[in-house]
Design a protein around this motif. Structure first.
Motif, PDB file in Angstrom:
ATOM      1  N   UNK A  57      -6.423  12.719   5.617  1.00  0.00           N
ATOM      2  CA  UNK A  57      -7.140  13.127   6.812  1.00  0.00           C
ATOM      3  C   UNK A  57      -8.217  12.106   7.167  1.00  0.00           C
ATOM      4  N   UNK A  58      -8.563  12.057   8.452  1.00  0.00           N
ATOM      5  CA  UNK A  58      -9.660  11.214   8.910  1.00  0.00           C
ATOM      6  C   UNK A  58     -10.907  12.084   9.031  1.00  0.00           C
ATOM      7  N   UNK A  59     -11.943  11.735   8.258  1.00  0.00           N
ATOM      8  CA  UNK A  59     -13.160  12.538   8.184  1.00  0.00           C
ATOM      9  C   UNK A  59     -14.323  11.738   8.750  1.00  0.00           C
ATOM     10  N   UNK A  60     -15.083  12.362   9.612  1.00  0.00           N
ATOM     11  CA  UNK A  60     -16.234  11.725  10.236  1.00  0.00           C
ATOM     12  C   UNK A  60     -17.500  12.222   9.530  1.00  0.00           C
ATOM     13  N   UNK A  61     -18.267  11.283   8.959  1.00  0.00           N
ATOM     14  CA  UNK A  61     -19.438  11.631   8.163  1.00  0.00           C
ATOM     15  C   UNK A  61     -20.718  11.147   8.834  1.00  0.00           C
ATOM     16  N   UNK A  62     -21.744  11.964   8.787  1.00  0.00           N
ATOM     17  CA  UNK A  62     -23.066  11.510   9.199  1.00  0.00           C
ATOM     18  C   UNK A  62     -23.814  11.021   7.963  1.00  0.00           C
ATOM     19  N   UNK A  63     -24.513   9.903   8.088  1.00  0.00           N
ATOM     20  CA  UNK A  63     -25.358   9.344   7.021  1.00  0.00           C
ATOM     21  C   UNK A  63     -26.762   9.193   7.592  1.00  0.00           C
ATOM     22  N   UNK A  64     -27.606  10.182   7.365  1.00  0.00           N
ATOM     23  CA  UNK A  64     -28.906  10.243   8.025  1.00  0.00           C
ATOM     24  C   UNK A  64     -29.830   9.093   7.626  1.00  0.00           C
ATOM     25  N   UNK A  65     -29.781   8.704   6.351  1.00  0.00           N
ATOM     26  CA  UNK A  65     -30.717   7.692   5.859  1.00  0.00           C
ATOM     27  C   UNK A  65     -30.085   6.313   5.705  1.00  0.00           C
ATOM     28  N   UNK A  66     -28.759   6.244   5.773  1.00  0.00           N
ATOM     29  CA  UNK A  66     -28.135   4.931   5.698  1.00  0.00           C
ATOM     30  C   UNK A  66     -26.837   4.901   4.917  1.00  0.00           C
ATOM     31  N   UNK A  67     -26.174   3.750   4.996  1.00  0.00           N
ATOM     32  CA  UNK A  67     -24.923   3.489   4.288  1.00  0.00           C
ATOM     33  C   UNK A  67     -25.103   2.202   3.488  1.00  0.00           C
ATOM     34  N   UNK A  68     -24.757   2.236   2.202  1.00  0.00           N
ATOM     35  CA  UNK A  68     -24.785   1.032   1.366  1.00  0.00           C
ATOM     36  C   UNK A  68     -23.357   0.546   1.189  1.00  0.00           C
ATOM     37  N   UNK A  69     -23.120  -0.702   1.552  1.00  0.00           N
ATOM     38  CA  UNK A  69     -21.789  -1.285   1.391  1.00  0.00           C
ATOM     39  C   UNK A  69     -21.768  -2.095   0.100  1.00  0.00           C
ATOM     40  N   UNK A  70     -21.231  -1.501  -0.950  1.00  0.00           N
ATOM     41  CA  UNK A  70     -21.209  -2.119  -2.273  1.00  0.00           C
ATOM     42  C   UNK A  70     -19.780  -2.253  -2.772  1.00  0.00           C
ATOM     43  N   UNK A  71     -18.868  -2.555  -1.840  1.00  0.00           N
ATOM     44  CA  UNK A  71     -17.453  -2.578  -2.185  1.00  0.00           C
ATOM     45  C   UNK A  71     -16.990  -3.795  -2.954  1.00  0.00           C
ATOM     46  N   UNK A  72     -17.764  -4.890  -2.908  1.00  0.00           N
ATOM     47  CA  UNK A  72     -17.339  -6.084  -3.626  1.00  0.00           C
ATOM     48  C   UNK A  72     -16.120  -6.716  -2.985  1.00  0.00           C
ATOM     49  N   UNK A  73     -15.553  -7.709  -3.661  1.00  0.00           N
ATOM     50  CA  UNK A  73     -14.356  -8.367  -3.168  1.00  0.00           C
ATOM     51  C   UNK A  73     -14.588  -9.406  -2.095  1.00  0.00           C
ATOM     52  N   UNK A  74     -15.812  -9.523  -1.626  1.00  0.00           N
ATOM     53  CA  UNK A  74     -16.125 -10.464  -0.545  1.00  0.00           C
ATOM     54  C   UNK A  74     -15.728 -11.908  -0.898  1.00  0.00           C
ATOM     55  N   UNK A  75     -16.081 -12.416  -2.084  1.00  0.00           N
ATOM     56  CA  UNK A  75     -15.750 -13.823  -2.386  1.00  0.00           C
ATOM     57  C   UNK A  75     -14.255 -14.113  -2.421  1.00  0.00           C
ATOM     58  N   UNK A  76     -13.423 -13.077  -2.582  1.00  0.00           N
ATOM     59  CA  UNK A  76     -11.974 -13.289  -2.665  1.00  0.00           C
ATOM     60  C   UNK A  76     -11.302 -13.306  -1.303  1.00  0.00           C
ATOM     61  N   UNK A  77     -12.075 -13.098  -0.233  1.00  0.00           N
ATOM     62  CA  UNK A  77     -11.505 -13.040   1.101  1.00  0.00           C
ATOM     63  C   UNK A  77     -11.834 -14.324   1.854  1.00  0.00           C
TER      64      UNK A  77
END
Length: 296
Positions: A263-283
């Protein structure tokens, strides 16, 4: 991942204060701190395991002027480390980021120790790589996670990502670098023989119940420890969930869209979102887009 710019922030399926993407050490630490500080937190992981690269690594962190150094009576390391990093990076680094790292690294360790009982063991004899630079230390800045008993996770132990095969003996028994150095002397050292026997007995008992040893060290121990702290605080973790869009309103990220359980779920993040997914250097595309030229 794309951005959706929308003022319709009220049309969300679920509300959180803080949402973290990625269950490696960085993401789990962010989620843990958010929970400790009283925020309703969600951790999202695209795989079916926690740990990411951390679980497969040595787990060593390089933190100057850390609490363990100060306990040894070394109080001038911050200035020396600043000199070392300046020499090491030259004009290729943002000095404000280096300063933030030097100041915040030690504070982070103090916070985790005081608030979550997370501690590290100091390497007193692990020199900085570039000894020819002023400010280089002979040891004390690298810190190693303490061993963790995976049995305390119960059925959640299977959620911990496996370490590299090179970091295990007999296909599933982990040892630290110090223990490995001891074990190679088993033919001439009674202490090494006792250590080897103790580790083997523990591993044999583990294999009666688990697919690998539950005495975790290195990055696997750090990942499992952080996971255990999140479980204690009942922080929800969505596994095998993929973030497809960030929702931006008036220049601020206020939510995200996640594919979870079909399912596609829409989330509210009142204080923020941290993008800590990694993998950036491999792209290659991301490296070319965001890193200074020339890109390696």
């Amino acid at each position: 991942m794309s951005e959706t710019r929308s003022a319709a922030t009220g049309e969300c399926d679920e509300d959180y204060d803080f949402v973290v993407l990625g269950a490696g050490a960085g993401g789990m630490t962010a989620a843990l701190v958010s929970s400790i500080e009283g925020m309703r937190t969600l951790l999202i992981e695209k795989s079916d395991r926690i740990g990411g690269t951390t679980a497969r690594s040595s787990g060593t962190v390089w933190i100057a002027d850390n609490p363990e150094l100060r306990r040894l009576g070394i109080t001038n390391d911050a200035a020396l480390a600043r000199t070392y990093l300046d020499k090491l990076t030259g004009d290729r680094a943002d000095t404000s980021l280096l300063e933030a790292f030097l100041v915040s690294g030690s504070r982070m360790l103090e916070y985790l120790e005081q608030q979550a009982d997370i501690r590290f063991r100091i390497y007193q004899h692990a020199p900085d790589y570039r000894q020819e630079f002023a400010g280089a230390a002979q040891g004390g800045r690298p810190l190693e996670p303490l061993p963790f008993d995976g049995r305390t996770l119960g059925e959640n132990f299977e959620r911990v990502g496996w370490p590299l095969r090179e970091l295990m003996l007999f296909g599933g028994m982990m040892v630290t670098r110090g223990e490995a150095a001891q074990l190679v002397r088993f033919a001439t050292s009674w202490t090494s023989c006792v250590l080897g026997a103790r580790l083997l007995l523990r591993y044999a008992a583990d294999r009666l119940r688990f697919r690998r040893g539950t005495r975790l060290v290195l990055g696997n121990a750090l990942a499992a420890l952080l996971y255990s702290k999140l479980l204690e605080r009942r922080v929800p973790i969505w596994f095998e969930a993929k973030t497809t869009r960030l929702i931006v309103d008036q220049g601020r990220v206020v939510g995200l869209v996640v594919e979870s359980n079909g399912e596609s779920v829409r989330l509210r993040a009142r204080r923020g979102v941290v993008m800590a997914g990694g993998g950036f250097p491999a792209n290659p595309a991301l490296r070319n887009r965001y890193l200074p030229k020339p890109v390696a």
